[in-house]
Design an enzyme around this catalytic site. Structure first.
Site, PDB file in Angstrom:
ATOM      1  CB  THR B  17      -0.951  -0.002   1.220  1.00 52.18           C
ATOM      2  OG1 THR B  17      -0.168  -0.262   2.392  1.00 52.18           O
ATOM      3  CG2 THR B  17      -1.996  -1.087   1.080  1.00 52.18           C
ATOM      4  N   GLY B  18       2.147   1.152   0.161  1.00 50.90           N
ATOM      5  CA  GLY B  18       3.013   2.338   0.094  1.00 50.90           C
ATOM      6  C   GLY B  18       3.211   2.767  -1.350  1.00 50.90           C
ATOM      7  CE  LYS B  44      -3.398   1.571   4.957  1.00 51.13           C
ATOM      8  NZ  LYS B  44      -2.521   2.197   3.954  1.00 51.13           N
ATOM      9  CD  GLU B 219      28.847  -3.524  -5.875  1.00 57.66           C
ATOM     10  OE1 GLU B 219      28.376  -3.086  -6.937  1.00 57.66           O
ATOM     11  OE2 GLU B 219      28.349  -3.300  -4.770  1.00 57.66           O
ATOM     12  CG  HIS B 261      25.856  -0.950  -3.921  1.00 55.78           C
ATOM     13  ND1 HIS B 261      26.204  -1.684  -5.023  1.00 55.78           N
ATOM     14  CD2 HIS B 261      24.597  -0.494  -4.152  1.00 55.78           C
ATOM     15  CE1 HIS B 261      25.200  -1.648  -5.896  1.00 55.78           C
ATOM     16  NE2 HIS B 261      24.222  -0.947  -5.387  1.00 55.78           N
TER      17      HIS B 261
END
Lengths: 397, 303
Positions: B17-18, B44, B219, B261
């Protein structure tokens, strides 16, 4: 996020970790007060910068044979003279680079009678996904050199997060340090406290080098280097306040206000990229074609036109920048949003250097149209390879 | 064939719901009918979420109060987590407790301490976690979980595994351009402590008949690439191998700095690009010096 030694010790002391008495010096006027607050007769005057190797460091402004960044002083007068000589000077250590770091803060500590120097750290062990103690009897030395030359002298003890530190873990640490008597007793309380401090404060590194066995047989934390997990600072507003912005690049501070991942580098090609991996790869490909990147900059996945404008301003504020490469592979990030941000920024701050733009992914056609119809002098690139070659050629001729 | 997810995978959304959860669920529903079958929100439960944008406009999904309930009601076999950093670990643990087989956490910025706890909970559980701080998983024309742009994919023969989101897109785009296409692309994420490592994914790609070649993108930071290289060498000795191309981002990164990161940092002289490249080359992976030549390099590896 890093903090100074004196801040780290204050934090550790709040967990009842045994540290020496000490007083921070934030201005020349603090020196007398700091010395008066300590018992003497031995004082240790320590430079507070975010870099290691302070003891063996040299001050730029002082004679080559002058003493280093950590000075043992045998009287109040000597401590004062040392503090006055060190304050405000530029200390160059193995970790600061040749430009060094200005010493804006000192820490004056009560001297300690040391019997043995040990090494302790707690860190995130990525191989085991545990918080681990790293223990060695070889304290007060460069631990990387110890690990390289005598790996058998390094002991790693991982802690099960669901159990916390156990008696067995403590016994292993005591054995690794060859502690006995009072020191072993102290270890039983100290190691669990250090683990608790690490976990509860969301540290990413706690390095105690040296951890000392004093002549009276007790344990004491003589130095402390602490870094925190930046992602956990929302839980620790008090710790976030310890950030010393004078230790950081002004452009990096500005970038952090806009939630941009930016790191200043030495080259002359400014980069604006989405995604950390692609941002690193963009630096790499610039180097591959014979030039040097001026920065790392990840605008993130959900960048707005305002954020892109802010990023552009930060890049152009670097006087070394002779050209800019914008490299976007839109996933969540839409190319048209980036294009609008770039056009707005250029109109606002002007553009005196070549600008190469490579767009790919979501809404790429719309993005390219915006750039092409902007009337700006932008060099369009077809792909990443083309983009890197074009910006290097534009800068190097 | 594919790995981990396909057209039959049924997915619950934690954080549906975000704003982020809604946007990417709309995108996923529109991607070849990916089976997004419900959402979770503790307050909800019992309500309905409606897709308001894109090709799947009008699709309605039930919202459940707990993962356990959602799984019991729908038979979901995967969940995707878009919950913000402060609550992400609790959301993952809830999915572990509900025995969701595959949990994918997209959230960036989860504290390391939380992930150390999650990782301990994953041991001896029935769940696999991918991420956090990752772009998700995509099997072309079948199923999209996460935030990867579907348009650059093409059904084909390359398995892609990467620590970086946007470099995953580069690898996908370039293998599509090269005419190879992909079986599945997996973003394992850029954090130092994460659910799934290179070896886990490589093992699945080696097992998958339709995956004919593999691109692995690493990486700086940690030693996961070196460990994977060692594992690949062992597997090859047992006759298990496929042509592989690789890339390591961060050759030019300064030591001691965290490059965006959380896991991309060279510390204590360890985790540099050169060591990783050397280990991968030793294991027979053709490592591209340029991020722009991943497709070309893979074609070379295939021969």
């Amino acid at each position: 996020m890093n903090i100074h030694e004196y801040q780290a010790k204050k934090l550790l002391a709040s967990f009842n970790v045994p540290v020496s008495a000490g007083e921070p010096v934030l201005s020349l006027a603090d020196i007398d007060k700091a010395i008066a607050a300590l018992p003497g007769p031995v004082y240790v005057v320590k430079s507070q910068i975010h870099a290691g190797g302070r003891g063996k460091g040299k001050f730029k402004e002082l004679a080559a044979d002058a003493k280093g960044g950590v000075r043992v002083s045998f009287s109040a007068e000597e401590a004062k003279a040392n503090a006055e000589e060190m304050f405000g000077k530029t200390l160059v250590t193995k970790q600061t680079g040749t430009e060094g770091k200005q010493v804006n803060r000192l820490y004056i500590e009560d001297g300690a009678e040391i019997d043995r120097e040990l090494y302790l750290s707690i860190l995130v062990d990525r191989e085991t996904s545990l918080f681990s103690f790293v223990a060695s009897t070889e304290g007060g030395m460069d631990i990387e050199a110890v690990a390289h030359d005598t790996p058998e002298k390094i002991h790693t003890i991982g802690i099960d997060p669901l159990k916390g530190i156990t008696d067995e873990d403590v016994a292993k640490l005591n054995a690794a340090y060859e502690l006995s008597g009072q020191a072993a007793e102290d270890g039983k309380t100290l190691f669990p406290i250090l683990y608790k401090a690490f976990v509860e404060s969301d540290m990413s590194l706690l390095e105690v080098n040296p951890l000392c066995v004093l002549k009276d047989g007790t344990l004491r934390v003589l130095d402390a280097k602490v870094s925190f997990d930046g992602n956990a600072m929302f839980r620790h507003p008090d710790i976030a306040e310890l950030r010393d912005e004078t230790e950081e690049d002004a452009k990096e501070i500005e970038a952090s206000k806009h939630d941009l991942a930016y790191i200043a580098l030495d080259g002359d090609i400014g980069c604006m990229v989405n995604g950390a991996g692609l941002a690193m790869a963009t630096m790499d490909i610039i180097k591959l074609y014979g030039a040097e990147p001026a920065n790392f900059l990840d605008v993130g996945g959900g960048a707005t036109a305002e954020k892109v404008t802010a990023a552009f301003k930060i890049i152009t504020s670097d006087p070394n920048v002779k050209g800019i490469l914008v490299n976007i592979f839109g996933g969540i990030m839409r190319c048209d949003v980036i294009a609008e941000g770039v056009v707005t920024a250029v109109k606002e701050v002007g553009l005196d250097v070549p600008l190469v733009v490579r767009l790919e992914g979501t809404k790429v056609a719309e993005g390219k149209d915006i750039i092409n119809n902007s009337g700006l002098n932008v060099i369009a690139a077809n792909d990443l390879d083309d983009a890197a070659q074009k910006i290097v050629k534009a800068v190097k001729g | 064939m594919s790995i981990m997810i396909n057209k039959d995978t049924k997915i619950l959304v934690q954080g549906l719901t975000g704003r982020t959860g809604t946007f990417h669920t709309e995108q996923a529903l529109a991607y070849h009918g990916t089976q997004m079958i419900g959402g979770i929100h503790p307050k909800k439960g019992g309500s309905t979420w409606t897709c308001e944008n894109g090709d799947a406009k009008g699709t309605e999904l039930p919202v459940f109060a707990t993962v356990k309930e959602g799984r019991a009601e729908t038979g979901a076999d995967a969940s995707v987590v878009y919950v913000p950093p402060a609550g992400a670990a609790a959301a993952i643990i809830e999915a572990i407790d509900a025995e969701v087989p595959l949990i994918i956490c997209i959230t960036e910025g989860v504290p390391v301490r939380d992930m150390v706890n999650v990782k301990a909970r994953l041991n001896d559980s029935n769940s696999r976690l991918v991420g956090p701080n990752c772009p998700g998983i995509l099997t072309p024309n079948e199923c999209k979980i996460g935030i990867m742009p579907g348009t650059i994919f093409k059904q084909g023969s390359v398995g892609v595994v990467s620590r970086s989101g946007t470099l995953t897109y580069e690898a996908v785009f370039q293998t599509t351009e090269a005419g190879l296409g992909q079986t599945t692309a997996v973003g394992i994420g850029g954090d130092p402590v994460k659910g799934t490592e290179f070896i886990d994914v490589l093992d699945m790609f080696l097992d998958d008949d339709e995956t004919k070649s593999i691109i692995m993108i690493g990486e700086i930071g940690g030693s996961a690439e070196e460990e994977a290289a060692e594992w690949i060498t062992e597997q090859a000795a047992n006759g298990r191998s496929k042509p592989m191309a690789g890339f390591i981002a961060g050759r030019t990164a300064p030591p001691g700095r965290t490059m965006g990161h959380a896991g991309a940092v060279i510390s204590g002289g360890k985790g540099g690009a050169d060591d990783k490249t050397a280990a991968m080359e030793k294991a027979g992976i053709v490592v591209s010096p340029s991020p722009a030549k991943l497709g070309e390099t893979l074609l070379k590896a295939i021969g």
